[in-house]
Design a protein around this motif. Structure first.
Motif, PDB file in Angstrom:
ATOM      1  N   LEU A  41      73.798  35.236  -5.293  1.00  0.00           N
ATOM      2  CA  LEU A  41      72.915  34.292  -4.587  1.00  0.00           C
ATOM      3  C   LEU A  41      73.465  33.277  -3.678  1.00  0.00           C
ATOM      4  O   LEU A  41      72.959  33.065  -2.437  1.00  0.00           O
ATOM      5  N   GLU A  42      74.605  32.873  -3.983  1.00  0.00           N
ATOM      6  CA  GLU A  42      75.514  31.968  -3.003  1.00  0.00           C
ATOM      7  C   GLU A  42      76.362  32.617  -2.089  1.00  0.00           C
ATOM      8  O   GLU A  42      76.859  31.953  -1.220  1.00  0.00           O
ATOM      9  N   GLY A  43      76.743  34.234  -2.008  1.00  0.00           N
ATOM     10  CA  GLY A  43      77.402  34.547  -1.149  1.00  0.00           C
ATOM     11  C   GLY A  43      78.715  34.382  -1.409  1.00  0.00           C
ATOM     12  O   GLY A  43      79.812  34.291  -0.447  1.00  0.00           O
ATOM     13  N   ALA A  44      79.216  33.927  -2.536  1.00  0.00           N
ATOM     14  CA  ALA A  44      80.517  33.836  -3.076  1.00  0.00           C
ATOM     15  C   ALA A  44      81.218  34.811  -3.770  1.00  0.00           C
ATOM     16  O   ALA A  44      80.680  35.865  -4.118  1.00  0.00           O
ATOM     17  N   LYS A  45      82.725  34.809  -3.689  1.00  0.00           N
ATOM     18  CA  LYS A  45      83.380  35.842  -4.449  1.00  0.00           C
ATOM     19  C   LYS A  45      84.114  34.949  -5.683  1.00  0.00           C
ATOM     20  O   LYS A  45      84.957  34.109  -5.257  1.00  0.00           O
ATOM     21  N   ARG A  46      83.985  35.519  -6.957  1.00  0.00           N
ATOM     22  CA  ARG A  46      84.720  34.676  -8.108  1.00  0.00           C
ATOM     23  C   ARG A  46      84.932  33.224  -7.875  1.00  0.00           C
ATOM     24  O   ARG A  46      85.902  32.612  -7.685  1.00  0.00           O
ATOM     25  N   THR A  47      83.568  32.527  -8.031  1.00  0.00           N
ATOM     26  CA  THR A  47      83.720  31.078  -8.207  1.00  0.00           C
ATOM     27  C   THR A  47      84.427  30.977  -9.354  1.00  0.00           C
ATOM     28  O   THR A  47      84.450  31.186 -10.656  1.00  0.00           O
ATOM     29  N   PRO A  48      85.603  29.623  -9.279  1.00  0.00           N
ATOM     30  CA  PRO A  48      86.474  29.409 -10.297  1.00  0.00           C
ATOM     31  C   PRO A  48      85.687  28.947 -11.573  1.00  0.00           C
ATOM     32  O   PRO A  48      84.350  28.215 -11.337  1.00  0.00           O
ATOM     33  N   PRO A  49      85.978  29.077 -12.841  1.00  0.00           N
ATOM     34  CA  PRO A  49      85.194  28.521 -13.897  1.00  0.00           C
ATOM     35  C   PRO A  49      85.002  26.937 -13.936  1.00  0.00           C
ATOM     36  O   PRO A  49      83.647  26.683 -14.424  1.00  0.00           O
ATOM     37  N   GLY A  50      86.000  26.198 -13.421  1.00  0.00           N
ATOM     38  CA  GLY A  50      85.735  24.776 -13.205  1.00  0.00           C
ATOM     39  C   GLY A  50      84.413  24.483 -12.334  1.00  0.00           C
ATOM     40  O   GLY A  50      84.110  23.116 -12.561  1.00  0.00           O
ATOM     41  N   GLN A  51      83.774  25.246 -11.553  1.00  0.00           N
ATOM     42  CA  GLN A  51      83.011  24.929 -10.597  1.00  0.00           C
ATOM     43  C   GLN A  51      81.707  25.738 -11.169  1.00  0.00           C
ATOM     44  O   GLN A  51      80.376  25.694 -10.205  1.00  0.00           O
ATOM     45  N   ARG A  52      81.612  26.174 -12.131  1.00  0.00           N
ATOM     46  CA  ARG A  52      80.204  27.082 -12.485  1.00  0.00           C
ATOM     47  C   ARG A  52      78.971  26.067 -12.625  1.00  0.00           C
ATOM     48  O   ARG A  52      77.834  26.440 -12.183  1.00  0.00           O
ATOM     49  N   GLU A  53      79.273  25.039 -13.312  1.00  0.00           N
ATOM     50  CA  GLU A  53      78.266  24.178 -13.538  1.00  0.00           C
ATOM     51  C   GLU A  53      77.499  23.446 -12.410  1.00  0.00           C
ATOM     52  O   GLU A  53      76.548  23.483 -11.962  1.00  0.00           O
ATOM     53  N   GLN A  54      78.501  23.140 -11.443  1.00  0.00           N
ATOM     54  CA  GLN A  54      78.130  22.628  -9.696  1.00  0.00           C
ATOM     55  C   GLN A  54      77.339  23.715  -9.345  1.00  0.00           C
ATOM     56  O   GLN A  54      76.349  23.681  -8.636  1.00  0.00           O
ATOM     57  N   GLN A  55      77.896  25.105  -9.547  1.00  0.00           N
ATOM     58  CA  GLN A  55      77.097  26.312  -8.469  1.00  0.00           C
ATOM     59  C   GLN A  55      75.657  26.352  -9.330  1.00  0.00           C
ATOM     60  O   GLN A  55      74.909  26.514  -8.642  1.00  0.00           O
ATOM     61  N   PHE A  56      75.468  26.202 -10.531  1.00  0.00           N
ATOM     62  CA  PHE A  56      74.171  26.358 -11.079  1.00  0.00           C
ATOM     63  C   PHE A  56      73.427  25.477 -10.585  1.00  0.00           C
ATOM     64  O   PHE A  56      71.957  25.623 -10.217  1.00  0.00           O
ATOM     65  N   LEU A  57      73.900  24.041 -10.731  1.00  0.00           N
ATOM     66  CA  LEU A  57      73.078  23.135 -10.235  1.00  0.00           C
ATOM     67  C   LEU A  57      72.423  23.333  -8.755  1.00  0.00           C
ATOM     68  O   LEU A  57      71.383  22.789  -8.230  1.00  0.00           O
ATOM     69  N   ARG A  58      73.434  23.708  -7.553  1.00  0.00           N
ATOM     70  CA  ARG A  58      73.030  24.255  -6.454  1.00  0.00           C
ATOM     71  C   ARG A  58      71.816  25.347  -6.424  1.00  0.00           C
ATOM     72  O   ARG A  58      71.056  25.084  -5.660  1.00  0.00           O
ATOM     73  N   LEU A  59      72.012  26.113  -7.416  1.00  0.00           N
ATOM     74  CA  LEU A  59      71.048  27.153  -7.387  1.00  0.00           C
ATOM     75  C   LEU A  59      69.894  27.260  -8.336  1.00  0.00           C
ATOM     76  O   LEU A  59      69.069  27.798  -8.354  1.00  0.00           O
ATOM     77  N   ARG A  60      69.590  26.027  -8.845  1.00  0.00           N
ATOM     78  CA  ARG A  60      68.827  25.978 -10.025  1.00  0.00           C
ATOM     79  C   ARG A  60      67.551  26.054  -9.649  1.00  0.00           C
ATOM     80  O   ARG A  60      66.603  26.899 -10.418  1.00  0.00           O
ATOM     81  N   ASP A  61      67.054  25.923  -8.458  1.00  0.00           N
ATOM     82  CA  ASP A  61      65.582  25.971  -8.053  1.00  0.00           C
ATOM     83  C   ASP A  61      65.249  27.754  -8.103  1.00  0.00           C
ATOM     84  O   ASP A  61      64.288  28.070  -8.203  1.00  0.00           O
ATOM     85  N   LYS A  62      66.248  28.415  -7.645  1.00  0.00           N
ATOM     86  CA  LYS A  62      66.110  29.763  -7.390  1.00  0.00           C
ATOM     87  C   LYS A  62      66.249  30.521  -8.652  1.00  0.00           C
ATOM     88  O   LYS A  62      65.454  31.464  -9.133  1.00  0.00           O
ATOM     89  N   ILE A  63      67.071  29.883  -9.591  1.00  0.00           N
ATOM     90  CA  ILE A  63      67.351  30.490 -10.840  1.00  0.00           C
ATOM     91  C   ILE A  63      66.072  30.232 -11.782  1.00  0.00           C
ATOM     92  O   ILE A  63      65.621  31.044 -12.466  1.00  0.00           O
ATOM     93  N   GLY A  64      65.450  28.965 -11.543  1.00  0.00           N
ATOM     94  CA  GLY A  64      64.268  28.633 -12.350  1.00  0.00           C
ATOM     95  C   GLY A  64      63.193  29.307 -12.030  1.00  0.00           C
ATOM     96  O   GLY A  64      62.235  29.802 -12.927  1.00  0.00           O
ATOM     97  N   GLU A  65      62.912  29.620 -10.584  1.00  0.00           N
ATOM     98  CA  GLU A  65      61.934  30.324 -10.106  1.00  0.00           C
ATOM     99  C   GLU A  65      61.878  31.832 -10.670  1.00  0.00           C
ATOM    100  O   GLU A  65      60.889  32.238 -11.198  1.00  0.00           O
ATOM    101  N   ARG A  66      62.971  32.651 -10.691  1.00  0.00           N
ATOM    102  CA  ARG A  66      63.050  33.915 -11.122  1.00  0.00           C
ATOM    103  C   ARG A  66      63.026  34.019 -12.866  1.00  0.00           C
ATOM    104  O   ARG A  66      62.400  34.995 -13.378  1.00  0.00           O
ATOM    105  N   ALA A  67      63.545  32.913 -13.483  1.00  0.00           N
ATOM    106  CA  ALA A  67      63.356  32.782 -14.899  1.00  0.00           C
ATOM    107  C   ALA A  67      61.803  32.594 -15.044  1.00  0.00           C
ATOM    108  O   ALA A  67      61.537  33.469 -16.194  1.00  0.00           O
ATOM    109  N   SER A  68      61.167  31.939 -14.449  1.00  0.00           N
ATOM    110  CA  SER A  68      59.563  31.807 -14.638  1.00  0.00           C
ATOM    111  C   SER A  68      59.038  33.235 -14.551  1.00  0.00           C
ATOM    112  O   SER A  68      58.155  33.392 -15.430  1.00  0.00           O
TER     113      SER A  68
END
Length: 92
Positions: A41-68
Motif C-alpha cells: 500500500l505504501e510502496g515500501a520494502k521491508r519496513t523496520p519492525p519499530g516503524q510498523r505502528e507508525q506505518q499502520f497509522l499512516r494507512l489506517r483510513d485505507k485499511i479501515g475502508e477495506r476491513a469494512s
C-alpha cells in the motif's frame, strides 16, 4: 453498517501482521493486516519492525475502508471470527 476504527493493538513479528480492532456498534472485531499488504500500500520494502505502528497509522483510513468492505461481505476468518487483510485484498 460500516465498521469504525478502534485502533492499533500490536505488531506480531512472528506472524508478520499488525493486529488492530474495529468496532461494529459496541462489539469489537479483531483484525489483522499482513506487513506485505502494508508495504504494498505504501510502496515500501521491508519496513523496520519499530516503524510498523507508525506505518499502520499512516494507512489506517485505507485499511479501515477495506476491513469494512470485508465485514459487510461477511468475509470473516478464525476463532473468534475476525478480518484478515492480505496484499491481494488491495489489488485492482
Amino acid at each position: 453498517m460500516a465498521l469504525t476504527d478502534a485502533g492499533f493493538t500490536d505488531y506480531d513479528i512472528d506472524r508478520s501482521v499488525v493486529l488492530f480492532t474495529m468496532m461494529d456498534d459496541t462489539t469489537r472485531v479483531p483484525c489483522a493486516i499482513s506487513t506485505d499488504a502494508m508495504d504494498q500500500l505504501e510502496g515500501a520494502k521491508r519496513t523496520p519492525p519499530g516503524q510498523r505502528e507508525q506505518q499502520f497509522l499512516r494507512l489506517r483510513d485505507k485499511i479501515g475502508e477495506r476491513a469494512s468492505q470485508k465485514f459487510i461481505a461477511v468475509e470473516l476468518e478464525g476463532k473468534p471470527p475476525g478480518i484478515i487483510l492480505r496484499a491481494i485484498d488491495f489489488r485492482g
